[in-house]
Motif scaffolding. Structure first.
Motif, PDB file in Angstrom:
ATOM      1  N   GLY A  14       0.817  -1.227   0.000  1.00  0.00           N
ATOM      2  CA  GLY A  14       0.000   0.000   0.000  1.00  0.00           C
ATOM      3  C   GLY A  14       0.839   1.260   0.000  1.00  0.00           C
ATOM      4  O   GLY A  14       1.757   1.405  -0.796  1.00  0.00           O
ATOM      5  N   GLN A  15       0.532   2.150   0.933  1.00  0.00           N
ATOM      6  CA  GLN A  15       1.237   3.438   1.032  1.00  0.00           C
ATOM      7  C   GLN A  15       2.723   3.260   1.328  1.00  0.00           C
ATOM      8  O   GLN A  15       3.528   4.108   0.980  1.00  0.00           O
ATOM      9  N   LEU A  16       3.047   2.155   2.009  1.00  0.00           N
ATOM     10  CA  LEU A  16       4.440   1.929   2.409  1.00  0.00           C
ATOM     11  C   LEU A  16       5.242   1.161   1.354  1.00  0.00           C
ATOM     12  O   LEU A  16       6.399   0.838   1.546  1.00  0.00           O
ATOM     13  N   ARG A  17       4.582   0.833   0.271  1.00  0.00           N
ATOM     14  CA  ARG A  17       5.223   0.067  -0.785  1.00  0.00           C
ATOM     15  C   ARG A  17       6.428   0.818  -1.348  1.00  0.00           C
ATOM     16  O   ARG A  17       6.360   2.000  -1.653  1.00  0.00           O
ATOM     17  N   LEU A  18       7.542   0.080  -1.422  1.00  0.00           N
ATOM     18  CA  LEU A  18       8.768   0.735  -1.871  1.00  0.00           C
ATOM     19  C   LEU A  18       9.479  -0.142  -2.895  1.00  0.00           C
ATOM     20  O   LEU A  18       9.734  -1.313  -2.632  1.00  0.00           O
ATOM     21  N   GLN A  19       9.726   0.423  -4.039  1.00  0.00           N
ATOM     22  CA  GLN A  19      10.396  -0.338  -5.099  1.00  0.00           C
ATOM     23  C   GLN A  19      11.908  -0.250  -4.875  1.00  0.00           C
ATOM     24  O   GLN A  19      12.530   0.756  -5.203  1.00  0.00           O
ATOM     25  N   ALA A  20      12.475  -1.302  -4.278  1.00  0.00           N
ATOM     26  CA  ALA A  20      13.911  -1.274  -3.961  1.00  0.00           C
ATOM     27  C   ALA A  20      14.761  -1.555  -5.200  1.00  0.00           C
ATOM     28  O   ALA A  20      15.849  -1.011  -5.348  1.00  0.00           O
ATOM     29  N   LEU A  21      14.264  -2.432  -6.093  1.00  0.00           N
ATOM     30  CA  LEU A  21      14.967  -2.718  -7.348  1.00  0.00           C
ATOM     31  C   LEU A  21      13.951  -2.717  -8.476  1.00  0.00           C
ATOM     32  O   LEU A  21      12.848  -3.240  -8.328  1.00  0.00           O
ATOM     33  N   SER A  22      14.325  -2.150  -9.602  1.00  0.00           N
ATOM     34  CA  SER A  22      13.379  -2.016 -10.673  1.00  0.00           C
ATOM     35  C   SER A  22      14.013  -2.414 -12.008  1.00  0.00           C
ATOM     36  O   SER A  22      14.889  -1.737 -12.522  1.00  0.00           O
ATOM     37  N   ASP A  23      13.640  -3.614 -12.471  1.00  0.00           N
ATOM     38  CA  ASP A  23      14.007  -4.083 -13.807  1.00  0.00           C
ATOM     39  C   ASP A  23      15.521  -4.047 -14.063  1.00  0.00           C
ATOM     40  O   ASP A  23      15.988  -3.486 -15.047  1.00  0.00           O
ATOM     41  N   ILE A  24      16.268  -4.685 -13.159  1.00  0.00           N
ATOM     42  CA  ILE A  24      17.736  -4.699 -13.279  1.00  0.00           C
ATOM     43  C   ILE A  24      18.186  -5.883 -14.136  1.00  0.00           C
ATOM     44  O   ILE A  24      17.830  -7.029 -13.848  1.00  0.00           O
ATOM     45  N   SER A  25      18.979  -5.609 -15.157  1.00  0.00           N
ATOM     46  CA  SER A  25      19.569  -6.672 -15.985  1.00  0.00           C
ATOM     47  C   SER A  25      21.051  -6.392 -16.205  1.00  0.00           C
ATOM     48  O   SER A  25      21.423  -5.268 -16.538  1.00  0.00           O
ATOM     49  N   PHE A  26      21.874  -7.397 -15.968  1.00  0.00           N
ATOM     50  CA  PHE A  26      23.283  -7.313 -16.369  1.00  0.00           C
ATOM     51  C   PHE A  26      23.922  -8.684 -16.314  1.00  0.00           C
ATOM     52  O   PHE A  26      23.346  -9.624 -15.764  1.00  0.00           O
ATOM     53  N   GLN A  27      25.105  -8.780 -16.910  1.00  0.00           N
ATOM     54  CA  GLN A  27      25.846 -10.050 -16.904  1.00  0.00           C
ATOM     55  C   GLN A  27      27.203  -9.845 -16.262  1.00  0.00           C
ATOM     56  O   GLN A  27      27.769  -8.762 -16.339  1.00  0.00           O
ATOM     57  N   LEU A  28      27.679 -10.907 -15.664  1.00  0.00           N
ATOM     58  CA  LEU A  28      28.981 -10.876 -15.012  1.00  0.00           C
ATOM     59  C   LEU A  28      29.733 -12.122 -15.497  1.00  0.00           C
ATOM     60  O   LEU A  28      29.261 -13.240 -15.324  1.00  0.00           O
ATOM     61  N   GLN A  29      30.888 -11.903 -16.144  1.00  0.00           N
ATOM     62  CA  GLN A  29      31.648 -13.030 -16.706  1.00  0.00           C
ATOM     63  C   GLN A  29      32.508 -13.695 -15.632  1.00  0.00           C
ATOM     64  O   GLN A  29      32.875 -13.061 -14.651  1.00  0.00           O
ATOM     65  N   LYS A  30      32.865 -14.960 -15.880  1.00  0.00           N
ATOM     66  CA  LYS A  30      33.738 -15.671 -14.952  1.00  0.00           C
ATOM     67  C   LYS A  30      35.072 -14.923 -14.817  1.00  0.00           C
ATOM     68  O   LYS A  30      35.658 -14.521 -15.823  1.00  0.00           O
ATOM     69  N   GLY A  31      35.509 -14.707 -13.586  1.00  0.00           N
ATOM     70  CA  GLY A  31      36.785 -14.039 -13.340  1.00  0.00           C
ATOM     71  C   GLY A  31      36.719 -12.517 -13.329  1.00  0.00           C
ATOM     72  O   GLY A  31      37.716 -11.851 -13.076  1.00  0.00           O
ATOM     73  N   GLU A  32      35.523 -11.997 -13.589  1.00  0.00           N
ATOM     74  CA  GLU A  32      35.364 -10.533 -13.619  1.00  0.00           C
ATOM     75  C   GLU A  32      35.229  -9.970 -12.194  1.00  0.00           C
ATOM     76  O   GLU A  32      34.689 -10.624 -11.314  1.00  0.00           O
ATOM     77  N   ILE A  33      35.749  -8.761 -12.003  1.00  0.00           N
ATOM     78  CA  ILE A  33      35.470  -8.034 -10.757  1.00  0.00           C
ATOM     79  C   ILE A  33      34.556  -6.871 -11.115  1.00  0.00           C
ATOM     80  O   ILE A  33      34.961  -5.951 -11.816  1.00  0.00           O
ATOM     81  N   LEU A  34      33.310  -6.962 -10.663  1.00  0.00           N
ATOM     82  CA  LEU A  34      32.331  -5.909 -10.948  1.00  0.00           C
ATOM     83  C   LEU A  34      32.064  -5.102  -9.688  1.00  0.00           C
ATOM     84  O   LEU A  34      31.819  -5.665  -8.625  1.00  0.00           O
ATOM     85  N   GLY A  35      32.131  -3.801  -9.819  1.00  0.00           N
ATOM     86  CA  GLY A  35      31.783  -2.916  -8.713  1.00  0.00           C
ATOM     87  C   GLY A  35      30.398  -2.348  -8.927  1.00  0.00           C
ATOM     88  O   GLY A  35      30.083  -1.899 -10.025  1.00  0.00           O
ATOM     89  N   ILE A  36      29.571  -2.414  -7.892  1.00  0.00           N
ATOM     90  CA  ILE A  36      28.258  -1.776  -7.981  1.00  0.00           C
ATOM     91  C   ILE A  36      28.263  -0.606  -7.025  1.00  0.00           C
ATOM     92  O   ILE A  36      28.486  -0.770  -5.820  1.00  0.00           O
ATOM     93  N   ILE A  37      28.064   0.561  -7.594  1.00  0.00           N
ATOM     94  CA  ILE A  37      28.199   1.766  -6.805  1.00  0.00           C
ATOM     95  C   ILE A  37      26.848   2.490  -6.772  1.00  0.00           C
ATOM     96  O   ILE A  37      26.067   2.409  -7.715  1.00  0.00           O
ATOM     97  N   GLY A  38      26.574   3.128  -5.655  1.00  0.00           N
ATOM     98  CA  GLY A  38      25.314   3.859  -5.533  1.00  0.00           C
ATOM     99  C   GLY A  38      25.210   4.443  -4.143  1.00  0.00           C
ATOM    100  O   GLY A  38      25.856   3.972  -3.218  1.00  0.00           O
ATOM    101  N   ARG A  39      24.363   5.482  -4.040  1.00  0.00           N
ATOM    102  CA  ARG A  39      24.187   6.130  -2.743  1.00  0.00           C
ATOM    103  C   ARG A  39      23.494   5.200  -1.762  1.00  0.00           C
ATOM    104  O   ARG A  39      22.911   4.192  -2.156  1.00  0.00           O
TER     105      ARG A  39
END
Ligand code: ADP
Ligand code: ADP
Length: 232
Positions: A14-39
């Motif tokens: 209801g009123q307290l509904r909060l969309q924490a993640l919205s339609d996130i798509s990405f790929q991460l390859q074997k051996g990759e170091i991915l940084g996810i940055i955000g406030r």
């Protein structure tokens, strides 16, 4: 090897509904170091909990090595969880256990033999550079040393993926650098894929191959560190 397809997650109703993640798509390859940055509040922890199977997305899929893990339950879910190591800002070590026994815990839970556990713990203590601390308790260690223990514990069951949730946020700059160097060494030596969540640009710049920026639950951009951060 890791793919998120249209992952969405909401909390509350209801009123307290909060969309924490919205339609996130990405790929991460074997051996990759991915940084996810955000406030703070951008959805970083929710994202990592979806990958770690602690949270089930409302929509979308998390696919690891061609297996859709979003629908897994029971034994199959436990099996997948064992292949993912995780480290945290506040280390989350057990204060009543020695360093050796903290690192041994995931292997004990997995039913490994005493001999196998001893050999592996010794190898991991060497790898993270705290072989002399095996009999100490967490309270006697510095922050950097505690994070080394946590890294060793995270690697105990040979995960293919290491998730780092603000893992250097509680550390001073010099210790942060030494922990990042260790993560880089582990990535190179063990060919392990690493996903790093942070609000610190410096962390991403120093060891990540690629970076994704999330804001208000949305993926704003993903690319190589050069592409995304070149003008900063
Ligand atoms: P970050 O890790 O980037 O700070 P989070 O994933 O923790 O972001 O939070 C994203 C949003 O979801 C925030 O607005 C936060 O308040 C909310 N949130 C996170 N966890 C919960 C929860 N268990 N219940 C309700 N709201 C939550
Ligand atoms: P502290 O936690 O005391 O601030 P560090 O986290 O840098 O310091 O180091 C913890 C331990 O790991 C020390 O005993 C140090 O000698 C050792 N160490 C630091 N860097 C390395 C490395 N690259 N390889 C192996 N051992 C290391």
């Amino acid at each position: 090897m890791i793919e998120l397809k249209n992952v969405s997650k909401t909390y509350g109703k209801g009123q307290l509904r909060l969309q924490a993640l919205s339609d996130i798509s990405f790929q991460l390859q074997k051996g990759e170091i991915l940084g996810i940055i955000g406030r703070s509040g951008a959805g970083k922890s929710t994202l990592i909990r979806c990958v770690n199977l602690l949270e089930i997305p409302d929509q979308g899929q998390v696919i690891i090595n061609n297996t859709d893990i979003t629908g897994l339950k029971g034994k199959k879910l436990e099996e997948q969880r064992k292949k993912i190591g995780m480290i945290f800002q506040h280390f989350n070590l057990l204060t009543s256990r020695t360093i050796f026994d903290n690192i041994a815990l995931p292997m004990e839970l997995a039913g490994k033999s005493k001999k196998e556990i001893r050999e592996k713990v010794e190898e991991l203590l060497e790898l993270v550079g705290i072989a002399d601390k095996a009999r100490q308790y967490p309270a006697n260690l510095s922050g950097g040393q505690k994070q080394r223990v946590a890294i060793a514990r995270a690697l105990a069951n040979d995960p293919h993926l290491l998730l780092c949730d603000e893992a250097t946020s509680a550390l001073d700059p010099a210790t942060t650098k030494s922990i990042l160097e260790l993560l880089q060494r582990i990535n190179e030596r063990l060919k392990i894929t690493i996903l790093i969540i942070t609000h610190e640009m410096e962390v991403v710049k120093s060891i990540c191959h690629s970076v994704a920026i999330i804001d208000k639950g949305k993926l704003m951009v993903k690319g190589t560190v050069q592409e995304i951060l070149s003008d900063q």
